[in-house]
Design an enzyme around this catalytic site. Structure first.
Site, PDB file in Angstrom:
ATOM      1  N   MET A 107     -64.868  -0.611 -39.794  1.00  0.00           N
ATOM      2  CA  MET A 107     -65.705   0.560 -39.477  1.00  0.00           C
ATOM      3  C   MET A 107     -66.813   0.145 -38.515  1.00  0.00           C
ATOM      4  O   MET A 107     -67.527  -0.817 -38.761  1.00  0.00           O
ATOM      5  CB  MET A 107     -66.331   1.102 -40.774  1.00  0.00           C
ATOM      6  CG  MET A 107     -67.300   2.255 -40.560  1.00  0.00           C
ATOM      7  SD  MET A 107     -66.444   3.755 -40.029  1.00  0.00           S
ATOM      8  CE  MET A 107     -67.837   4.712 -39.420  1.00  0.00           C
ATOM      9  N   VAL A 138     -67.391  -4.677 -40.905  1.00  0.00           N
ATOM     10  CA  VAL A 138     -68.272  -3.856 -40.074  1.00  0.00           C
ATOM     11  C   VAL A 138     -68.111  -4.335 -38.640  1.00  0.00           C
ATOM     12  O   VAL A 138     -68.231  -5.528 -38.357  1.00  0.00           O
ATOM     13  CB  VAL A 138     -69.737  -3.990 -40.530  1.00  0.00           C
ATOM     14  CG1 VAL A 138     -70.637  -3.173 -39.610  1.00  0.00           C
ATOM     15  CG2 VAL A 138     -69.891  -3.537 -41.979  1.00  0.00           C
ATOM     16  N   LYS A 139     -67.808  -3.391 -37.746  1.00  0.00           N
ATOM     17  CA  LYS A 139     -67.609  -3.748 -36.339  1.00  0.00           C
ATOM     18  C   LYS A 139     -68.941  -3.734 -35.597  1.00  0.00           C
ATOM     19  O   LYS A 139     -69.658  -2.736 -35.613  1.00  0.00           O
ATOM     20  CB  LYS A 139     -66.665  -2.746 -35.670  1.00  0.00           C
ATOM     21  CG  LYS A 139     -65.204  -3.010 -35.919  1.00  0.00           C
ATOM     22  CD  LYS A 139     -64.358  -1.958 -35.250  1.00  0.00           C
ATOM     23  CE  LYS A 139     -63.372  -2.556 -34.294  1.00  0.00           C
ATOM     24  NZ  LYS A 139     -62.431  -1.560 -33.755  1.00  0.00           N
ATOM     25  N   ILE A 140     -69.250  -4.862 -34.970  1.00  0.00           N
ATOM     26  CA  ILE A 140     -70.474  -4.994 -34.166  1.00  0.00           C
ATOM     27  C   ILE A 140     -70.056  -5.462 -32.772  1.00  0.00           C
ATOM     28  O   ILE A 140     -69.297  -6.427 -32.652  1.00  0.00           O
ATOM     29  CB  ILE A 140     -71.446  -6.022 -34.787  1.00  0.00           C
ATOM     30  CG1 ILE A 140     -71.874  -5.571 -36.199  1.00  0.00           C
ATOM     31  CG2 ILE A 140     -72.675  -6.221 -33.900  1.00  0.00           C
ATOM     32  CD1 ILE A 140     -72.772  -6.565 -36.924  1.00  0.00           C
TER      33      ILE A 140
END
Length: 360
Positions: A107, A138-140
């Site tokens: 996400m 978590v997509k960064i």
């Protein structure tokens, strides 16, 4: 044997680069897991924009959440996480069987935070807590401002999918952030096991450069960048710095090939997936490409650990007038801007749906 099974047997994880409520409700995702060796899934703002914008699969949920007082980003986050929790649960047996190496979903933090390091860290923490799933990345983005956020998120124990990497240099910056985060955990006496993948985008290189190149160099640049990056990844895993962390119990940050659907109608529809098979990597594949690979993919030999012909191809592309460093920077900036555009479009769609549904 299906090409998808061959790649899985080689040690590559095949993830689906798509999620929709329909994919979950119809049992299609479960079928891909059973029949096409799919062991994970990625999402991004463009994917959710298409999913929520097309048809009425989300209407009831939008109405219910609006009645509960949610709107805008908060409403979208709940919609997205509902889908991703269901997908995460489908992949949980894989996650457990592979000791948390595989079986992940992803996400994205809001792309509006791309230049805001502190905001990105806070958003990553919030998504991680709200998702309530151990197998959610978590997509960064691996932009200059995202790099310190990646290090801090890893230090805090948040699993991270670093997105929007295009070049070997950008990959190494992300890998460095991961290593620093883990080293800080070790120094602080924390568990060094925090999962991460580094997503390197492939086909967009060729979309951007083909027009400047002679025909015999078309659709070779992306694969050469992947080979160069794979060599750097293997060198990193062999380095004393990594070996020390591995001995302390840390997990390697795996390289993930993204943007692996063919964009050139003259090229094979399985071009990139066939070329990018390699152990200890992930390939996240658009649905159309996944079905093509399952049907008629022909994986070549595993990617060469020494990079193979990467340097020669990159040299010939440079000689043809392509500035690779400048193009890598532009691709990353363009990618970030495209996600911002999708995000704004998505929030507008949700607002429109809310307004339309409230009239009924």
């Amino acid at each position: 044997m299906k090409a998808t099974q061959q790649l899985h047997d080689l040690g590559q994880s095949l993830w689906l680069d798509n999620i929709t409520r329909t994919l979950l409700d119809s049992g299609t995702l479960a079928r891909y897991i059973a029949e096409l060796s799919v062991t994970g899934l990625t999402s991004n703002p463009s994917i959710f924009d298409a999913a929520i914008g097309d048809g009425d699969a989300y209407d009831a949920a939008v109405r219910a959440k609006a009645l509960a007082g949610l709107s805008g980003e908060a409403l979208f986050m709940e919609l997205a996480l509902e889908d991703l929790r269901r997908a995460a649960d489908l992949f949980k047996p894989v996650f457990d069987a592979t000791h948390q190496v595989d079986g992940w979903v992803s996400m994205e933090v809001s792309p509006l935070l791309a230049a805001d390091t502190a905001g990105t860290i806070a958003a990553a923490e919030a998504i991680h807590q709200q998702a309530q799933r151990p197998n959610l990345f978590v997509k960064i983005p691996g932009t200059p401002e995202g790099i310190p956020a990646i290090e801090e998120a890893i230090f805090r124990g948040i699993p991270v999918n670093v997105t929007l990497l295009f070049s070997c240099a950008q990959y190494l910056a992300a890998a460095e952030a991961y290593l620093r985060g883990i080293e800080r955990r070790v120094a602080a006496g924390k568990d060094p096991k925090v999962a991460s993948v580094a997503s390197v985008f492939i086909s967009r290189w060729d979309v951007a450069a083909n027009a400047q190149l002679p025909a015999d160099q078309h659709n070779r640049l992306g694969i050469a960048v992947a080979r160069q990056t794979y060599r750097a990844y293997r060198e990193l895993l062999a380095s004393p710095r990594w070996q020390k962390l591995a001995a302390a119990g840390a997990w390697p940050q795996r390289v993930l090939w993204a943007s692996t659907g063919s964009k050139d109608p003259n090229a094979s529809d399985t071009l990139y997936v066939d070329a990018l098979g390699a152990p200890d990597t992930v390939d996240t594949i658009p649905e159309k490409t996944l079905l093509a690979v399952g049907d008629h993919g022909k994986p070549g030999p595993a990617m060469p650990v020494d990079g193979g012909d990467a340097d020669a191809v990159l040299a010939s592309v440079t000689a043809s007038g392509v500035n690779l460093d400048a193009l890598a920077t532009k691709l990353q900036q363009d990618g970030a801007e495209a996600f911002v555009k999708s995000w704004k479009q998505l929030l507008q769609r949700i607002a429109d749906k809310q307004a339309a549904l409230s009239k009924h």
